[in-house]
Design an enzyme around this catalytic site. Structure first.
Site, mmCIF file in Angstrom:
data_model
loop_
_atom_site.group_PDB
_atom_site.id
_atom_site.type_symbol
_atom_site.label_atom_id
_atom_site.label_comp_id
_atom_site.label_asym_id
_atom_site.label_seq_id
_atom_site.Cartn_x
_atom_site.Cartn_y
_atom_site.Cartn_z
ATOM 1 N N GLY A 192 0.852 -1.178 0.000
ATOM 2 C CA GLY A 192 0.000 0.000 0.000
ATOM 3 C C GLY A 192 0.884 1.222 0.000
ATOM 4 O O GLY A 192 2.021 1.107 -0.338
ATOM 5 N N SER A 193 0.510 2.379 0.390
ATOM 6 C CA SER A 193 -0.860 2.794 0.577
ATOM 7 C C SER A 193 -0.930 4.319 0.657
ATOM 8 O O SER A 193 -1.122 4.936 -0.326
ATOM 9 C CB SER A 193 -1.504 2.173 1.805
ATOM 10 O OG SER A 193 -1.630 0.781 1.615
ATOM 11 N N GLN A 194 -0.623 4.946 1.837
ATOM 12 C CA GLN A 194 -0.610 6.398 1.954
ATOM 13 C C GLN A 194 0.475 6.827 2.931
ATOM 14 O O GLN A 194 0.805 6.120 3.882
ATOM 15 C CB GLN A 194 -1.961 6.926 2.427
ATOM 16 C CG GLN A 194 -1.977 8.457 2.542
ATOM 17 C CD GLN A 194 -3.330 9.061 2.355
ATOM 18 O OE1 GLN A 194 -4.155 8.543 1.588
ATOM 19 N NE2 GLN A 194 -3.586 10.163 3.026
#
Length: 246
Positions: A192-194
């Site tokens: 992922g991701s952020q």
């Protein structure tokens, strides 16, 4: 036969992405100038939120404000900016330190109650639906790991890695007391991701990115500081620094 061949081809593509392409590690050139704060992740800028006295606005839960402590584990009443970067499946997922200094904070928070999908963010970006974090519950619930880096001027920049539903590990190979370089590779999120960066007012002179912009970790300038970052050592070609293990 054709169905079997097609299935094998798709399976091969998936395995290549998961076992090779995802872990690629292209060289990055850190921009010259200690007054430049660099991106911590590859991906799309999803928001540049104003943080007032340690509280941030969120586009979920009726758009209320929440303490930065609840979001990242960083207990502060400081004001500044929270810059979010969303990593797509095509992004390089290695994370880099935005500014030189010393790690003074590291905190892990488990999912509450479980990791949610980031598909809503993908849809918002594809449809150009602002604010991009509208309806993205994962921003409040998913597993995360935050480090705080104190630079020579004494202020702390926080970097938060946020896991996706399909992530099986957040990697951050730094600990409290470690000296880090601007643009140094320090971790990754599988798969992922952020990655969010908190920039305090005491440090930031100008934000250089906008929502929807695509940035490169260790290379794109997120913001400018009002004075030289400090005297901590740096790497020119960051790939010469020790990379994170897979």
């Amino acid at each position: 036969m054709r169905t079997l061949l097609a299935s094998a081809t798709l399976g091969g593509i998936f395995l290549y992405w998961r076992l090779s392409y995802f872990f690629r590690d292209p060289p990055r050139q850190v921009p010259e100038g200690d007054d430049q704060i660099v991106a911590a992740a590859d991906g799309f800028i999803t928001y540049v939120k104003r943080v007032d006295r340690g509280e941030i606005p969120v586009a979920v839960k009726s758009r209320k404000r929440i303490p930065l402590l609840e979001y990242s584990g960083l207990g502060t009443r400081a004001s500044g900016y929270l810059v979010g970067t969303y990593m797509t499946e095509h992004s390089v997922h290695r994370n880099r330190v935005p500014i030189a200094g010393t790690v003074v904070f590291r905190r892990h928070r488990s999912a509450d109650p479980f990791n949610r999908s980031m598909a809503r963010m993908t849809a918002n970006l594809l449809l150009r639906r602002l604010p991009y974090d509208e309806g993205c519950e994962y921003l409040l619930t998913n597993e995360r790991l935050t480090i705080g880096v104190r630079h020579a001027r004494g202020t702390v920049v926080a970097v938060t890695q946020i896991a996706d539903l399909w992530v099986n590990r957040i990697v951050a190979r730094v600990g409290v007391g470690d000296a880090v370089h601007r643009g140094q590779q320090y971790g990754l999120i599988r798969f992922g991701s952020q990655c969010d960066v908190f920039l305090p007012d005491e440090l930031v002179d100008e934000i250089r990115v906008v929502p929807g912009q695509y940035v490169l970790a260790g290379q794109t300038v997120l913001a400018l500081v009002s004075a030289a970052v400090g005297h901590a050592p740096e790497c020119g070609e960051v790939d010469k620094c020790s990379p994170c293990d897979r």
